[in-house]
Motif scaffolding. Structure first.
Motif, PDB file in Angstrom:
ATOM      1  N   GLN A 127       0.831  -1.202   0.000  1.00 22.13           N
ATOM      2  CA  GLN A 127       0.000   0.000   0.000  1.00 22.13           C
ATOM      3  C   GLN A 127       0.863   1.248   0.000  1.00 22.13           C
ATOM      4  O   GLN A 127       1.845   1.346   0.744  1.00 22.13           O
ATOM      5  CB  GLN A 127      -0.934   0.012   1.214  1.00 22.13           C
ATOM      6  CG  GLN A 127      -1.707  -1.276   1.425  1.00 22.13           C
ATOM      7  CD  GLN A 127      -2.302  -1.801   0.137  1.00 22.13           C
ATOM      8  OE1 GLN A 127      -2.991  -1.067  -0.576  1.00 22.13           O
ATOM      9  NE2 GLN A 127      -2.055  -3.062  -0.171  1.00 22.13           N
ATOM     10  N   SER A 128       0.503   2.207  -0.831  1.00 22.64           N
ATOM     11  CA  SER A 128       1.320   3.417  -0.966  1.00 22.64           C
ATOM     12  C   SER A 128       1.211   4.339   0.242  1.00 22.64           C
ATOM     13  O   SER A 128       2.110   5.140   0.498  1.00 22.64           O
ATOM     14  CB  SER A 128       0.914   4.185  -2.234  1.00 22.64           C
ATOM     15  OG  SER A 128      -0.464   4.547  -2.161  1.00 22.64           O
ATOM     16  N   GLN A 129       0.118   4.218   0.997  1.00 16.07           N
ATOM     17  CA  GLN A 129      -0.069   5.077   2.176  1.00 16.07           C
ATOM     18  C   GLN A 129      -0.247   4.209   3.418  1.00 16.07           C
ATOM     19  O   GLN A 129      -1.089   3.315   3.453  1.00 16.07           O
ATOM     20  CB  GLN A 129      -1.305   5.965   1.999  1.00 16.07           C
ATOM     21  CG  GLN A 129      -1.534   6.951   3.137  1.00 16.07           C
ATOM     22  CD  GLN A 129      -0.476   8.045   3.163  1.00 16.07           C
ATOM     23  OE1 GLN A 129      -0.302   8.789   2.216  1.00 16.07           O
ATOM     24  NE2 GLN A 129       0.241   8.133   4.273  1.00 16.07           N
ATOM     25  N   ALA A 130       0.567   4.438   4.429  1.00 17.31           N
ATOM     26  CA  ALA A 130       0.460   3.710   5.700  1.00 17.31           C
ATOM     27  C   ALA A 130       0.819   4.656   6.840  1.00 17.31           C
ATOM     28  O   ALA A 130       1.502   5.669   6.641  1.00 17.31           O
ATOM     29  CB  ALA A 130       1.377   2.493   5.695  1.00 17.31           C
ATOM     30  N   TYR A 131       0.350   4.325   8.040  1.00 12.80           N
ATOM     31  CA  TYR A 131       0.554   5.188   9.211  1.00 12.80           C
ATOM     32  C   TYR A 131       1.167   4.371  10.351  1.00 12.80           C
ATOM     33  O   TYR A 131       0.718   4.435  11.492  1.00 12.80           O
ATOM     34  CB  TYR A 131      -0.772   5.795   9.655  1.00 12.80           C
ATOM     35  CG  TYR A 131      -1.537   6.487   8.550  1.00 12.80           C
ATOM     36  CD1 TYR A 131      -1.271   7.817   8.220  1.00 12.80           C
ATOM     37  CD2 TYR A 131      -2.504   5.801   7.819  1.00 12.80           C
ATOM     38  CE1 TYR A 131      -1.967   8.452   7.200  1.00 12.80           C
ATOM     39  CE2 TYR A 131      -3.205   6.428   6.800  1.00 12.80           C
ATOM     40  CZ  TYR A 131      -2.930   7.751   6.494  1.00 12.80           C
ATOM     41  OH  TYR A 131      -3.611   8.370   5.482  1.00 12.80           O
ATOM     42  N   THR A 132       2.188   3.609  10.029  1.00 14.64           N
ATOM     43  CA  THR A 132       2.764   2.650  10.979  1.00 14.64           C
ATOM     44  C   THR A 132       3.213   3.320  12.277  1.00 14.64           C
ATOM     45  O   THR A 132       2.835   2.897  13.374  1.00 14.64           O
ATOM     46  CB  THR A 132       3.949   1.915  10.337  1.00 14.64           C
ATOM     47  OG1 THR A 132       3.556   1.412   9.054  1.00 14.64           O
ATOM     48  CG2 THR A 132       4.401   0.764  11.222  1.00 14.64           C
ATOM     49  N   LYS A 133       4.043   4.359  12.163  1.00 15.76           N
ATOM     50  CA  LYS A 133       4.561   5.017  13.363  1.00 15.76           C
ATOM     51  C   LYS A 133       3.445   5.665  14.172  1.00 15.76           C
ATOM     52  O   LYS A 133       3.432   5.601  15.409  1.00 15.76           O
ATOM     53  CB  LYS A 133       5.595   6.077  12.967  1.00 15.76           C
ATOM     54  CG  LYS A 133       6.906   5.499  12.465  1.00 15.76           C
ATOM     55  CD  LYS A 133       7.894   6.618  12.170  1.00 15.76           C
ATOM     56  CE  LYS A 133       9.241   6.063  11.723  1.00 15.76           C
ATOM     57  NZ  LYS A 133      10.215   7.143  11.416  1.00 15.76           N
ATOM     58  N   GLN A 134       2.500   6.297  13.470  1.00 17.66           N
ATOM     59  CA  GLN A 134       1.413   6.988  14.159  1.00 17.66           C
ATOM     60  C   GLN A 134       0.509   6.008  14.912  1.00 17.66           C
ATOM     61  O   GLN A 134       0.101   6.271  16.049  1.00 17.66           O
ATOM     62  CB  GLN A 134       0.583   7.796  13.161  1.00 17.66           C
ATOM     63  CG  GLN A 134       1.361   8.905  12.483  1.00 17.66           C
ATOM     64  CD  GLN A 134       1.953   8.487  11.145  1.00 17.66           C
ATOM     65  OE1 GLN A 134       2.437   7.367  11.009  1.00 17.66           O
ATOM     66  NE2 GLN A 134       1.888   9.379  10.167  1.00 17.66           N
ATOM     67  N   VAL A 135       0.195   4.875  14.265  1.00 19.09           N
ATOM     68  CA  VAL A 135      -0.639   3.864  14.915  1.00 19.09           C
ATOM     69  C   VAL A 135       0.074   3.305  16.144  1.00 19.09           C
ATOM     70  O   VAL A 135      -0.525   3.135  17.216  1.00 19.09           O
ATOM     71  CB  VAL A 135      -0.985   2.725  13.922  1.00 19.09           C
ATOM     72  CG1 VAL A 135      -1.583   1.532  14.666  1.00 19.09           C
ATOM     73  CG2 VAL A 135      -1.947   3.223  12.852  1.00 19.09           C
ATOM     74  N   ALA A 136       1.369   3.043  15.992  1.00 16.69           N
ATOM     75  CA  ALA A 136       2.151   2.523  17.122  1.00 16.69           C
ATOM     76  C   ALA A 136       2.177   3.533  18.262  1.00 16.69           C
ATOM     77  O   ALA A 136       2.109   3.164  19.446  1.00 16.69           O
ATOM     78  CB  ALA A 136       3.565   2.195  16.663  1.00 16.69           C
ATOM     79  N   GLU A 137       2.262   4.808  17.918  1.00 19.81           N
ATOM     80  CA  GLU A 137       2.307   5.860  18.937  1.00 19.81           C
ATOM     81  C   GLU A 137       0.980   5.937  19.706  1.00 19.81           C
ATOM     82  O   GLU A 137       0.981   6.114  20.934  1.00 19.81           O
ATOM     83  CB  GLU A 137       2.612   7.207  18.284  1.00 19.81           C
ATOM     84  CG  GLU A 137       2.986   8.302  19.270  1.00 19.81           C
ATOM     85  CD  GLU A 137       4.227   7.985  20.082  1.00 19.81           C
ATOM     86  OE1 GLU A 137       4.250   8.372  21.270  1.00 19.81           O
ATOM     87  OE2 GLU A 137       5.152   7.348  19.546  1.00 19.81           O
ATOM     88  N   VAL A 138      -0.132   5.809  18.988  1.00 15.79           N
ATOM     89  CA  VAL A 138      -1.442   5.836  19.658  1.00 15.79           C
ATOM     90  C   VAL A 138      -1.562   4.640  20.604  1.00 15.79           C
ATOM     91  O   VAL A 138      -2.029   4.775  21.741  1.00 15.79           O
ATOM     92  CB  VAL A 138      -2.586   5.827  18.626  1.00 15.79           C
ATOM     93  CG1 VAL A 138      -3.928   5.700  19.336  1.00 15.79           C
ATOM     94  CG2 VAL A 138      -2.565   7.096  17.787  1.00 15.79           C
ATOM     95  N   LEU A 139      -1.149   3.466  20.137  1.00 13.12           N
ATOM     96  CA  LEU A 139      -1.211   2.271  20.982  1.00 13.12           C
ATOM     97  C   LEU A 139      -0.319   2.430  22.216  1.00 13.12           C
ATOM     98  O   LEU A 139      -0.697   2.056  23.328  1.00 13.12           O
ATOM     99  CB  LEU A 139      -0.784   1.033  20.189  1.00 13.12           C
ATOM    100  CG  LEU A 139      -1.755   0.544  19.110  1.00 13.12           C
ATOM    101  CD1 LEU A 139      -1.111  -0.549  18.266  1.00 13.12           C
ATOM    102  CD2 LEU A 139      -3.045   0.026  19.747  1.00 13.12           C
TER     103      LEU A 139
END
Length: 375
Positions: free
Chosen positions: A61-73
């Motif tokens: 996928q060209s768009q992902a929010y890996t760091k942001q999702v990890a930060e919320v968790l």
């Protein structure tokens, strides 16, 4: 390469992994892996090979929010190992926009007692939390409805986690099924004062009952009534079967009852008693019952023993064989003793087995035997 707009929070298509890349809906596809996503997952100690094997399309996928999702968790209290585990099991989470994830967090916290418990739920049911943003209104409406029934918040949380489909659909559909259950409870003589507790228990033990057609419940209760079960007995079955009565149908029950009566050589009245003592017998197909009865008989257990303790039919053949071998090793003869010792969970059986071992090892004290003195 076909490019589709990503409109869901996390992939509404439950079968996306099984579809060719050019057929997956609701995703933006790329011919090569998104190296930023791969690097971010590596940094979080996520098993990339596992992701590639099970849900490799996420990495394209060209768009992902890996760091942001990890930060919320992390902000919710998740440890590093928990985050890597969640993303390894449900890598689609990295496609969730942080704002949508925050909205889910607020939604779940309206019924979840604290963030620690919510993280525990996400670890076990990540797909339930990372659901489509298009379902938020239905989720809110369903939460409000179940709260209006005065259901315990933990029950509502469990329903959302284990049967998320029931919260993603229109609240009117759940209302119809709940009203059907309440009506059946009243018609079968259930006390109004116990209605809430009964409904909570039923929904907690089988959350998927909400997804069944209400007509199935009515047909099954009518069938069992025709088989001679009284109103009170039907209420007992509806409660003890934990909602399984909605997963049955008259044809399957007819076959199971016919086989059971023939195999056990009992009357219809005796068969009803067996079913009331072990409602699960009504649920098992005749092939499973045949295997379990054959296994018990081959161990030297009589049919009269099975009829006396029908709950042994809830055990798989593997468990039956294992427990009988353990009991024989301790000197217990299942052919002449009670079958109750076979029953229960693994913990229950180990407790019973331990008591048998103590009896075997403890010396028998004879109060009238002379004491041995020094020679």
């Amino acid at each position: 390469m076909l490019r589709l707009v990503a409109t869901s929070l996390c992939l509404r298509c439950q079968h996306a992994a099984a579809l060719p890349l050019n057929l997956r809906p609701c995703v933006t596809l790329s011919s090569a892996e998104n190296q930023q996503t791969v690097e971010d997952l590596y940094d979080l100690s996520v098993d990339i090979q596992k992701v590639r094997k099970l849900k490799g399309w996420v990495l394209h996928q060209s768009q992902a929010y890996t760091k942001q999702v990890a930060e919320v968790l992390k902000d919710m209290g998740a440890s590093g190992s928990s985050i890597s585990q969640i993303l390894a099991v449900h890598p689609e989470a990295v496609l969730c926009h942080p704002e949508k994830m925050q909205a889910q967090r607020e939604l779940w916290m309206s019924v979840c007692p604290n963030q620690k418990e919510l993280i525990g739920i996400i670890e076990k049911f990540p797909a339930s939390f990372f659901t489509s943003s298009s379902h938020h209104d239905n989720q809110r409406n369903n939460i409000a409805y179940f709260q209006s029934l005065n259901l315990n918040k933990r029950i509502i949380t469990k329903l959302m986690a284990s049967a998320p489909q029931s919260f993603s659909r229109l609240v009117e559909q759940n209302k119809v099924m709940v009203r059907t259950l309440q009506q059946a409870y009243r018609e079968l003589g259930g006390e109004e004062a116990n209605m809430k507790i009964w409904l909570q228990k039923l929904l907690s033990q089988n959350p998927f009952v909400l997804l069944k057609p209400p007509e199935a419940l009515r047909q099954n209760l009518l069938f069992l009534r025709d088989k001679g079960f009284s109103t009170a007995e039907l209420l007992h079955l509806l409660s003890k079967l934990r909602g399984f009565v909605t997963e049955l149908n008259p044809d399957s029950m007819r076959r199971t009852l016919a086989y059971s009566q023939d195999a056990m050589g009992c009357s219809e009245a005796e068969l009803r008693d067996i079913i009331l003592n072990c409602p699960a017998v009504l649920y098992y197909p005749e092939t499973i019952l045949a295997d379990r009865i054959k296994c018990l008989l081959s161990a030297g257990i009589s049919m009269s023993q099975i009829i006396l303790t029908p709950t042994v039919l809830e055990l798989t053949t593997q468990i039956i064989i294992y427990r009988i071998q353990r009991l024989r090793a301790s000197g217990y003869d299942v052919r002449t003793g009670s079958l109750e010792v076979l029953n229960g969970t693994k913990k229950d059986f180990e407790a019973s087995y331990g008591k048998l071992q103590l009896r075997r090892e403890r010396p028998i004290f004879n109060p009238v035997a002379p004491l041995r003195g020094d020679d």
